[in-house]
Design a protein around this motif. Structure first.
Motif, PDB file in Angstrom:
ATOM      1  N   GLU A  74      43.004  50.693  23.211  1.00  0.00           N
ATOM      2  CA  GLU A  74      43.513  50.419  21.370  1.00  0.00           C
ATOM      3  C   GLU A  74      43.359  48.721  21.551  1.00  0.00           C
ATOM      4  O   GLU A  74      43.093  48.365  22.147  1.00  0.00           O
ATOM      5  N   PHE A  75      43.174  48.547  19.972  1.00  0.00           N
ATOM      6  CA  PHE A  75      42.368  47.699  19.353  1.00  0.00           C
ATOM      7  C   PHE A  75      43.892  47.658  18.629  1.00  0.00           C
ATOM      8  O   PHE A  75      44.683  48.569  17.340  1.00  0.00           O
ATOM      9  N   ASP A  76      44.592  46.105  19.089  1.00  0.00           N
ATOM     10  CA  ASP A  76      45.687  45.801  18.995  1.00  0.00           C
ATOM     11  C   ASP A  76      45.678  44.115  19.426  1.00  0.00           C
ATOM     12  O   ASP A  76      44.874  43.697  19.719  1.00  0.00           O
ATOM     13  N   THR A  77      46.470  43.478  18.533  1.00  0.00           N
ATOM     14  CA  THR A  77      46.606  41.970  19.061  1.00  0.00           C
ATOM     15  C   THR A  77      47.424  41.933  20.260  1.00  0.00           C
ATOM     16  O   THR A  77      47.949  40.430  20.454  1.00  0.00           O
ATOM     17  N   ASP A  78      47.759  42.277  20.674  1.00  0.00           N
ATOM     18  CA  ASP A  78      48.418  42.187  21.968  1.00  0.00           C
ATOM     19  C   ASP A  78      46.816  41.513  23.086  1.00  0.00           C
ATOM     20  O   ASP A  78      46.640  42.502  24.046  1.00  0.00           O
ATOM     21  N   LEU A  79      47.649  40.666  23.431  1.00  0.00           N
ATOM     22  CA  LEU A  79      46.102  39.685  24.521  1.00  0.00           C
ATOM     23  C   LEU A  79      46.516  40.014  25.979  1.00  0.00           C
ATOM     24  O   LEU A  79      45.702  39.567  26.903  1.00  0.00           O
ATOM     25  N   THR A  80      47.583  40.559  26.023  1.00  0.00           N
ATOM     26  CA  THR A  80      48.094  40.635  27.705  1.00  0.00           C
ATOM     27  C   THR A  80      48.069  42.139  28.209  1.00  0.00           C
ATOM     28  O   THR A  80      48.076  41.680  29.500  1.00  0.00           O
ATOM     29  N   ARG A  81      47.207  42.758  27.331  1.00  0.00           N
ATOM     30  CA  ARG A  81      47.174  43.992  27.773  1.00  0.00           C
ATOM     31  C   ARG A  81      46.405  44.389  28.689  1.00  0.00           C
ATOM     32  O   ARG A  81      44.908  43.383  28.114  1.00  0.00           O
ATOM     33  N   ARG A  82      44.983  45.348  29.570  1.00  0.00           N
ATOM     34  CA  ARG A  82      44.491  45.011  30.448  1.00  0.00           C
ATOM     35  C   ARG A  82      43.859  46.378  30.906  1.00  0.00           C
ATOM     36  O   ARG A  82      44.672  47.099  30.897  1.00  0.00           O
ATOM     37  N   TRP A  83      42.641  46.507  31.727  1.00  0.00           N
ATOM     38  CA  TRP A  83      42.296  48.119  31.624  1.00  0.00           C
ATOM     39  C   TRP A  83      42.190  48.249  32.662  1.00  0.00           C
ATOM     40  O   TRP A  83      41.122  46.802  32.795  1.00  0.00           O
ATOM     41  N   SER A  84      41.359  49.314  33.329  1.00  0.00           N
ATOM     42  CA  SER A  84      40.009  49.579  34.203  1.00  0.00           C
ATOM     43  C   SER A  84      39.481  50.264  34.068  1.00  0.00           C
ATOM     44  O   SER A  84      40.089  50.954  33.223  1.00  0.00           O
ATOM     45  N   GLY A  85      37.765  49.239  33.229  1.00  0.00           N
ATOM     46  CA  GLY A  85      37.035  50.494  32.742  1.00  0.00           C
ATOM     47  C   GLY A  85      36.283  50.794  33.812  1.00  0.00           C
ATOM     48  O   GLY A  85      35.620  51.508  34.588  1.00  0.00           O
ATOM     49  N   ILE A  86      36.000  52.444  32.945  1.00  0.00           N
ATOM     50  CA  ILE A  86      35.042  52.891  32.982  1.00  0.00           C
ATOM     51  C   ILE A  86      33.939  53.156  31.642  1.00  0.00           C
ATOM     52  O   ILE A  86      34.824  53.608  30.705  1.00  0.00           O
ATOM     53  N   VAL A  87      32.355  52.702  31.547  1.00  0.00           N
ATOM     54  CA  VAL A  87      32.032  52.732  30.952  1.00  0.00           C
ATOM     55  C   VAL A  87      30.809  54.066  31.422  1.00  0.00           C
ATOM     56  O   VAL A  87      30.369  54.353  32.057  1.00  0.00           O
ATOM     57  N   ALA A  88      30.597  55.190  30.367  1.00  0.00           N
ATOM     58  CA  ALA A  88      29.542  56.444  30.690  1.00  0.00           C
ATOM     59  C   ALA A  88      28.642  56.703  29.779  1.00  0.00           C
ATOM     60  O   ALA A  88      29.427  56.447  28.085  1.00  0.00           O
ATOM     61  N   ALA A  89      27.831  57.529  29.861  1.00  0.00           N
ATOM     62  CA  ALA A  89      26.785  57.629  28.523  1.00  0.00           C
ATOM     63  C   ALA A  89      27.137  59.057  28.600  1.00  0.00           C
ATOM     64  O   ALA A  89      27.083  59.112  27.120  1.00  0.00           O
ATOM     65  N   THR A  90      27.966  59.721  28.844  1.00  0.00           N
ATOM     66  CA  THR A  90      28.513  60.771  27.766  1.00  0.00           C
ATOM     67  C   THR A  90      30.174  61.167  28.127  1.00  0.00           C
ATOM     68  O   THR A  90      30.392  61.177  29.284  1.00  0.00           O
TER      69      THR A  90
END
Length: 75
Positions: free
Chosen positions: A45-61
């Protein structure tokens, strides 16, 4: 990713990616039909909390993204 050079990128658990690290990917990959997901199912989510972290998956589909998320959850 948006060029079609790779099918996916996975960070399966570091929880280091901040919104500013993934914002461009969310926009560019999404516009090309791919997805940016969190490996643990948390909403990106786009918000102003810069302490949030993610473990990302970027996929073509979206289907590949969900398949990768399922594999990570089972590991």
């Amino acid at each position: 990713m948006a060029t079609g050079a790779v099918d996916a990128f996975v960070d399966a658990g570091s929880d280091t990616h901040r919104l500013m690290d993934i914002a461009a990917a969310v926009v560019l990959v999404g516009a090309s039909g791919g997805v940016v997901l969190d490996a643990f199912g948390r909403p990106v989510e786009f918000d102003t909390d810069l302490t949030r972290r993610w473990s990302g998956i970027v996929a073509a589909t979206p289907e590949l993204g969900e398949e990768l998320r399922t594999l990570i959850a089972e590991a």
